[in-house]
Every structure is written in structure tokens, then in C-alpha cells.
Design an enzyme around this catalytic site. Sequence first.
Site, short mmCIF file in Angstrom:
data_model
loop_
_atom_site.label_atom_id
_atom_site.label_comp_id
_atom_site.label_asym_id
_atom_site.label_seq_id
_atom_site.Cartn_x
_atom_site.Cartn_y
_atom_site.Cartn_z
N GLU A 1 -1.47 5.89 1.88
CA GLU A 1 -1.40 6.61 3.15
C GLU A 1 0.02 6.73 3.68
O GLU A 1 0.28 7.45 4.64
CB GLU A 1 -2.30 5.91 4.17
CG GLU A 1 -3.76 6.02 3.78
CD GLU A 1 -4.64 4.92 4.38
OE1 GLU A 1 -5.55 5.26 5.12
OE2 GLU A 1 -4.40 3.74 4.09
N GLY B 1 0.81 -1.22 0.00
CA GLY B 1 0.00 0.00 0.00
C GLY B 1 0.84 1.26 0.00
O GLY B 1 1.88 1.35 0.65
#
Lengths: 756, 336, 257
Positions: A716, A713
Site C-alpha cells: 500500500e 510492507g
Amino acid sequence: MSQLDSEQDVAGVIGRPLDRVDGPLKVTGRARYATERRDGGARPAVGWIVEAAIGHGRIARIDAGRAERAPGVLLVLTHENAAEQTPYGLPEDAGRFTQSRAVLQGNEIRHFGQAVALVVAETLEQARAAAALVEVDYDAESGRYEASPEDEGEIPDSLDGGGQPDLGKGDFDAVLRSAEVSLDQRYTTADQIASAMEPHATEASWRDGKLTLHMSLQILASGKQAIAQTLGIEPERVRILSPFIGGGFGSKLGVHADGVLAALAARELDRPVKVVQHRRNLFFSGPHRGHSSQRIRLGADAEGRLLAIGHDSLQPMARRYQFAEPVASATRASYACDALLTRHRVVPVDRPPIDSMRAPGEAIGTPTFEAAIDEMAEQLGLDPLEFRLRNAPQREPGGGRPFSSRDLERCLKEGAERFGWHERPVRPRSRNDGRWLIGYGMASAVRPNLLMEASARARLGGNGQVVCELDMTDLGTGSYTVLTQIAAETLGVEPQRVTVELGDSDLPQTSGSGGSFGAGTSGSALYRACLALKEELARIACEHADSPLNGCVPDALELAGGRLSGRRADGTAAEAGLDAIAALGGPDGVSAEGSIEAGQDHEDFAQYSYGAQFVELGVDPASGEIRLRRCLGVFSAGRILNAKTARSQLMGGMIYGIGGALFEEAMMDSRRGAFMNRDLAEYHLPVNRDVPDLEVVMLEEPDYRSNPLGSRGIGELGICGIGGAIANAVHNASGVRVRDFPITLDKVLKGLETRV
Amino acid sequence: MRAFTYERAEAAEAAAGRAADPSASFIAGGTNLVDLMKLQVLSPSHLVDVSRLPLDRIEATEEGGLRIGALVTNSALANDERIKATWPLLSRALLSGATAQLRNKATTGGNLLQRTRCYYFYDTTSPCNKREPGSGCGALEGFNRIHAILGASEHCIATHPSDMAVAMVALGAEAETLRPDGRRRRVAVEALHRLPGERPELETVLEPGELIEAVVLPPPPKGRQLYRKVRDRSSYAFALVSVAVALEVEGNAVSSLRLALGGVAHKPWRASRAEAALLGQPATRDSFRAAAEAELAEAVGHGGNDFKLPLARRVIAATLADAAGLTPEAEEGEPV
Amino acid sequence: MPHRDPLDRPGRPGAGPAAAPDTLSRAAAADAGQTGAAQRESVTLTVNGRRETVEVDVRRSLLDLLREQLDLTGSKKGCDHGQCGACTVLVNGRRINACLSLAVMHDGDEVVTVEGLEAIDAQTLAPGGTMGSGAAALGDVPSLHPLQAAFVREDAFQCGYCTPGQLCSGVALLGELAAGEASIVTWERADADGADAVGAAPASDEELRERMSGNLCRCGAYPNILGALRRTLGQIEEGAERADRGPGRDGARGGTG
């Protein structure tokens, strides 16, 4: 002109800095967002939300008469005439994104700004004017709106992301006591609002008992459940469309008042109704991030080896909305120690939903923790970079599992080299440029990596076009583009032959967008769908009587340039275009599905993305103003799926973190439970001029324990740590240590005043 | 936004007459009025559109000043070559405010008359003596980070948000107005705005229907002109404190000074005490600091805005030092 | 009650001021403000080269006229209060916030929205001819203004919601720079250079950032927006140089631009 140039190699298309495939639509104003669609149907009526003017209590009287008689008004919904729904927050054992989001039920006011009526009129102007005519009297009761640092708080059931509220190891108190150098500091962070540029908005229409919602939503599958749950209808009767979303940042993970209100009004009027939340509504009819008070305790030996790490967090939790932010999530994985103590507590309050906002946990836990690490390094007389490197863990300090990858130290070293960290002012307040005091700061970034469940469908038509279908969303994250690349490379076709259909809840279900798991999860499902499609095509090629490849062995076929080739049993070579084989499969071509879910590797290995943040800034010694001069983020997030959109995601994260570090604070008047600066003039997001030269470096390191694509990911990760780097640089520049975020000039000034 | 009637004015005289009713309002750029009307903070029943009146010229006056039409946009004014060359303070102040988009729309007259950004004024569910006389002041005991430290009253601690008006006060500008009865008058910008006292709803000395037709700049003050704005982000934010200064130093002494402050009071604040304290004094950091302290002798914080006292003191002194050409403070003393 | 029937008194474009209620009826109008019918006026304006005559509620903003009545939903509503810039459009060549401007006040004006930028000449910034509407699918690309193309290439957006406003702002900015207009950074730079007045100089990054600060982007594309502007400025300079060198110029324009 997009970079979908046909001469480009198909192999290796994943990772390329392809221009966004939806870019041309977005730069010409042709991308239609939630309430902008026109398909020649009835013009939607317009709904306007009337907000509660108290923070806690009951509606004593509501009179919609004058509003109903106002020009153009079609309907005024209040709790007195709204259809019965499943009570808010039920069923309790459902997830917060599938529970009922009922509106206008009963006279209870849970929070300030709660919708107490919806005025629907022919035009926006009429609805807005009539909304002021709804008369409401209240019986106000005193409410509880804030968590004060003195509160003990309650232990939440769980943390967002699934972590345990309390996690530790060793005898923390004893180890801390025995440490030669120790630190015990309190930090705070402010209430924040995600502030996506597109307000939450829904257009609802009913036909034959089926509800269609054009809505700005990150996760369609749970949204569909929530709407069905709320209205008490079968999920099959709900369809949500969300092809373009003007940003979400967590605030659109779930359904909010606009969606339910529009659905109720549209059913009542038998006509499409749109409800666009006003920017001021969003502070109450959407979620926010709660403030936090944090206590961080560190103990080290004289050589700078960390022995004890403690991180306690206290936050408000909205009543009947179970959500606790994992503030210490990165703390559990950053540095080695003998004893660890991380605890999360919540205080129930009478507020609108407190929920995920970009990088829940790390966004407010890493600025504080990384500031504390810096303070500790200063006490030890160590270079903050060296202090961090010296405490690299071999295993996950919290859980004890091995890391799937541990790249933090590489990020730190690479970043220090590129940034010129060795040229930093070693002593605080020792450098200036004109009137500006100059400081350097750095911090680590650590963010858990997740894999969720998803399925996807890929279809190859007889015309050679690939269509990929899944209910994934693209909030600006680049889903359309990245999924195009995955399909193109896996199927060996040019990207411009791939069409990706997203944002429709009738398509195969994914986990949607959130938690930085979107690209990896949906991408892996699509990857598997494409593999399955390839197998199916090979099978047809070898088995279909009309296939030139009839008689070949499927496993021995080769795929290149959109053509399959192989040898028949008699040894003769044969080949056929993929499109020709697809045409043999039927009029719609050939399709296949694939799916993904987290496997054993996510149990056995601690999985994180990493980064190192470096900041140079100036502090004005007269005013305390802070101006960033340059930022560098070096990140390791597995295999990069698109170098251009990935860079933008990381950069955007860094800028989001700049906002939280320097500007953003939703100011709640605790006398009434009302946010007072509820607009974009006084809730300060960073503007263009606030963002300096900003460099993003991505260290590639495919991680196939994460998912079949090897990605981790990134959405963020960019936020993590940068607030700490900024706080540390402010201290380095001015000698003032601010422990209350955002670091506004008044706080710096206070330090400057006491200095002189 | 409540329904209202609308008319487009063709002549200033008629416009003033049409807006004499207190429930009527002029509209020109609309950047502040439309904002407030949407929230029903203001709900005029009648709008007189003056945007097409021929008040958009900047002309030289016989006295060596400029007469600026009330409809000259903030952009046009900031970029007028005469302004840039002779009254740079005004250009600087204008360009410190708002954004290019807003400055293209906002007018000279409208900028003077813009309303406070007080959170409680904007929130119609809160008490506010300015919006709803007699209802109380939400900011006194609430959030008042952006509020006044000078000249406030127990009824209102709001500030005037304009940057341009602060420069206008420092430059000694006057507003030329037309009253509904057809008479014209001149009001010094310094005297245009009121302190809140017991009637915070009255922000200026203008009568209902009195139309600002122009702002007249006298010949420029002597010396260096600077505008320093301190705000919560680097652009697109209202002033926490701003300082407009025109300073001349002869020998080592202050020979001429015009000083005004923004973000500290219900009106653009002419810093007369500091001016008086400095005239003839040596142009040093110490005397600048002393002058700032003199100006702020009666300043009061209300909690959230306490920081404005040291902020104003320091920024006044620093801006005066800049105008006097002193070395930046960071280059003096302990650092480096 | 006056004006019950809005069609009683449509304003006539170009025919002087709209009729106004007399003072006596104004009290009644004030009372009607909450419950009465709204005044409507006819407005004629040019949008993206196309002349439009529409009847509007006088409360309608230019933004809502574009979005709700003319189906030009490219211009976005982020805040509706001039605090985000998503609604930025060009009116008579200047950028403004369409949300804070009453539609009725734009009679006779020339409006360009993101849907019309393609037709704007990057060199002269003059709006082009009538725009076709045309359905658009992914990848169905009309010819783009250089800044639009640069936005795609530099990835100067993510969610795309602020993008139309950024683009209109950016196109206007190019014109403001060419016209020598100052920003506060121009002044700060003059101070740093010890200059007495603001002069013309190549725009610094800080200059471009300040001038784009009226357009919020929550996705954080600011550095790439700067990159897109840089790319476009470079192309304009190249174009100007080529035009100066090229045949067919009468040589009236000296220097190299």
C-alpha cells in the site's frame, strides 16, 4: 521461461527478481479463479442476485411466483423461505470479518442494492431473466446516506489498524495561535470502489454436512469463521479454497453476499451453486470507501519549522458495521511539531459496508495532508522539498516512540536528485510545452508497518521436493513467488524444487493478505517452519541408524547445495543428500511447522515504510484536462523479498493513487442512497494511456525489528502521497489549487475561469 | 435479458419488414444493444440480425463523396485510405471513441443509433422519461455531470454519446434508409436525431423497422478538419464536450466553416450560430470566442454540468484557433 | 405458445437464416419473453483451431459460450458490458469484447482465446492447429507466444485476471500496427509533426498505451504491459531482419522491414 534456472546460486535467492512462479498459468488462461473450477462433479447451478430498489425501509410484499415458474429456475430464495441465520452483525464483540453476514433475514432493507432474493437456475441466462420477475413492493423510509462537512459526528470505538480516534500532544490551539505563519484549510475526498477486476464470486457445494466454498477471498481463516457464524455451524465444517484471486484491494478481506447466498442455495438444492456478483452488484453487495471531509491546520515559525499540526476527519460509517478509516495515520508520523491534534469522527448512514480499501487512511489522508504541506511551504516561500526536510522528527511525533527506521529524508533527497527537482518551475504557471502548462509536484509517503500472527508448514519429501503449506493467499501480490524464494534460500535448495500451496483454509492458519502485512507475516512463519525443518533434518541425520551422518553433532552440520555434511565423533567426514535424510523420516518425508507473532519490537518502536513521490504533469489551459508526464517513487520498505514483484506492487500502488487523485468518484444519489455511476464506463479507473513513464526506486535497508526477514510492507506504500504530489503539480502548472479530490477538469476549469 | 426470438436476415428488404413491429429490433455490432438488453433497459421481443447483409462496402459517389455501408465497422471506416486523406475529421472522431475492441464490432449505422449514457437511463430502478415515458427525469435534480446544456427539455437532459455522428453532422452526411414498405429515403444526419421535447423516448425520425443502409458523405468541406474531444480520462471515456470543425481561412478571414458539437445535447449539435457569426470575420481568438458565446447564448446548466458552459466556450474557441493555425494560448500572454 | 420445445426448430449452420416466427405469433413471443422458453440455435464455429458445434440459448454471449459451455475459462468476465476488456478475444483475426457479442451471431467464425495464443504465429498472426487441453500444474508450461513469455518476464500482470484480455488485445495490436492502422495518437502525432496525413512510423509509447486502453488493469501493471509489448516488437523486428537476410528467401521482399 522462468528465471528458476538451476545454475543460479541458492544462497541469496531472496530478493532476486524471480519471475512469478504462477506466471505461466496466468498467461495461458490456465489459472482457475473462484468459479472456474471443473473437477468432473455436478455442473453448478447459477444464482443471480435481486437487489433492493430503495435505500432504507421494509419489504412490504415479495412474490417470487412468476420467477419460480420461469424456464430453468430451480429455486428462488427470499426472506420468506431462506434458512434462519445468526442475525447480521452478531456477535457484536466479534471482529467485522468474523461477524455474521446473514442475508435474506426479515423484511428490513439496510441499504440500496441489498440482496432481497437469489434466483437460481440451470443457466445464467435463465437466472438473469427470471430475476426480473421477482416482484417486490417496499415501504420506503427516509434514510441518511451521507456525512456532510457540517456534521459533528461521533467518535468511533477505534480506528482500522487499532489506532486511537483522537491522538495529540501539547496545547494545540495555543501553539497554533502563536505561530507566525498558519494555515486552516478544508479538503474532501470522494466515495470510492476497490474495483478488483474479478468480481466477488463463490461456488458452494455441500457433502456430508461439510461446506466447500471456492471463493475469491483475501483472508481465509476469518472468512471460515464468518461463514460458520452466519450459518450456525462449526467452523470445522467449512472449507474455503481461494488459490487464485483476481485482485482484492481490501474488498475481499471479508465474506460478502455471494458467499452466503451460494452456501444457502447449494444446501437447499443439494447441488453446487455459483454466484458471481455482477459489476453493478459490487457497488452494494461489496464494500466501498466512504467520502471524507478533512480539516487541516498547520502552524510554523518564519524559518519554516512546523509548530502545530492538526488533522480532523469526518466520514460516514455504515450502520451495524464498525469501521473507521485512520485518515490521519500518516499525519501522526510525518513531521516534527510541538503540538499535534488528530481526530476522527463518523456519521452513521444507511449504506452497505464501508470498509478497507487499499491503504485505508493514507490513501485519502496523505493526498490532503501533503497538499496542505505544499500550501504551507508556498506561504513560507520555501522549496516544498526543503520544508519537508527541515521538519524531520527524531521520534514518532504522535506516540513519542523511537522509529525502527526513519528513511523518509533519504527517499526525499534521492528522489529529488533523480527527478531533477531543482529544475522545477518555481513560480506557478510559469512553464509550458506547446499548449500544455507544465508543473512539478512532490510529496512524502508514510505507511505503518504491521506484523500479524501466522503459522506455516514445510515438508521435505524423499524425492527432494519441498512443499510449503499455509492458508495465505496471492491476490497478485506475488505470495507464491516470494514464499518459494524464502523456502528455497532457507533450506538451501533450488527454487524449482519448492512447491507452495496456498489458498486452502485447511492449511496452517495465517493472517492472509491485507494491510501490507502478508509477505512479512506469512513469510516469517514459513521462514521459521523451514528453520525448524532444517533442525529436524539435522537431528534425523545425526540420530537415525541408517543415516550416513549418524553420530555427527546436529549444530555442526553444514548445508550446501542440497547436501548436509559434517564430521562424526571419530573425525571422519560424512555427507548425505537432504532428500535421503528426508526419506529416513518416513514415507511422506519430514515436516515441521513454524509461527510468528508481533513481539516487543512492535511495541517499543514506531514502524513505518517510507517513500517520496515526484510528478510532472501538463494542464490544458482551455479545458483543464490533466495529463501526467512522468512519475517517480523512491521507497524504503526494509529488505526487498523479490525485486520484480515488489516493484510491481509499488508501481501498482502509485497507479491506484493516480486513480484516486484524478478520476475515481462513486456518485451517490442522496435522494435514494444509490450509487448512480455503478459500472466501469462511468466509474473511471485509470486506463493505460493515463499512466506515463513511471519509475520506481527501492532503497534497501533491512529492518529486523519488523520481522525475521527484515522486510516491511510495500503493498500500500505506493499509493501514499502520490495524490498530494499530483495536486501540488496541478497547482504548480496552472496556479489552481484544487482541494476536492478527485481533481477533475471541471474543478481546474473553475480556477482557470476565475483567474482570467 | 428477456427471452427473444432471433432471425438472421438475408436481404435488407425482408429485414426491414421483419422489424416493423415496435417491439422488434435490428442487431448488427450489438455493442450497445446487448449491453442494454442485459440490464433490461431495452427488451426487444425479436431480433433481426442484419450483420450479414452486404452493406459493408465503401464506394465513391459520382458527386465526389463516399457511400459508406451501414455495416462498415468503425475500425474499417477510420482506416479507409480515402477517409484518412479527404475526410480526416471522420477518422479522428471515430478513433477518439471507445476502444479498438469496440470499434472492431461497432458499425456505422449502429453508431448513429446508440443510446445515451445517462445514469438514470441505465438504472431501471430510477425514473426516466426516455426509458419509461411519464416516469420523470432522475437527472434533472440528480447527477447530471454528463448531461445536456443545449436543446434539453424538462423531460430529458440526456446527451447523445457518439463521436462519429458529430463528425458526420459537420461533414454534412446523409443517411440512406429503407422503410418496411420498401421505400428508400435520405435523411441528413443533422436531422436524423430529435431533441427530447415532450417525447424523449423518440430519439430519431426513423420509423419502426426503418433500416439505415448507408451513410453518404458529400465532397469534403474546405479547409482544415479537426476533432477535439474532452473527457474525464485520456481514453475510453465518453465526451464531456467535443468539437468537430472544418475551417478554411483566406487572407485573415474565415471563408468556410462547418462546426458541430458533441456531449452538449440530445443530438449531435450543429453549431449554425457560430458558423454564421464567423463567416467573413477575422480568424482571431476574439472572434472565435465571440462565435462560441453566440452558439451558447441559450445554453443552460443543471448544476452538475454547469461547467460545460465555460468548457464548451473555451474548447470551441481553442479548436477553431488550432484549425486556423494560431499559436497555442499557453505560448501567448503571461506564462513563460 | 410457439417454440415451447426448443428442439423443434434448430437453425442449421450454413443453411441460410434461422427460421423466424411469423408476425402474428410475435405478440405471443413478446409475452413469453419473461416467462417462456428461450429460443435455441445450433452454432458451428472454430475455437483455437478446433471446430465446435454447439446449441446455444440465443441470449448467450460469446463469452458465456466460451466459459460456460466450452470450459474455456481463460477469457474473463470483469464487467460483462464492454467496459473493461477482460473478455477480449480474436474473432476472424480482430479483437472484440466477447461479452457484448451474441454467440448465435458467430456461426462460421474463427475464434482465438488466450488458450489458443500459443499456436498463433507471431510473425503472421495466423492461428495454428488444434490445441490440446492438458491439465496444468504450477510450472507446467506449454510453449508460449512471445507476448505471453514477455508478460511473464516483464511482470506485466499481478492478479492475472485482466491478463488474457490484455494478451489477446496485445496480439491483435501487433497485427494492427503491421497493417498500418491508425489510432487517435497517430493523428495527434501527425499534428505535432505538422504532417497532413497519418503516416507509418515506429509506434511511440503513447501509441501503444492508447491502443491498450481498452483493457483495464486494476493492479496497475500498465507500464510493464508496455514493456512486454516493446520486448515483443523488438523480437519481431529482429525476426523479420533475420528472415530477410537468411537463406531460402526469394528476395521478393525488399528493404529491411
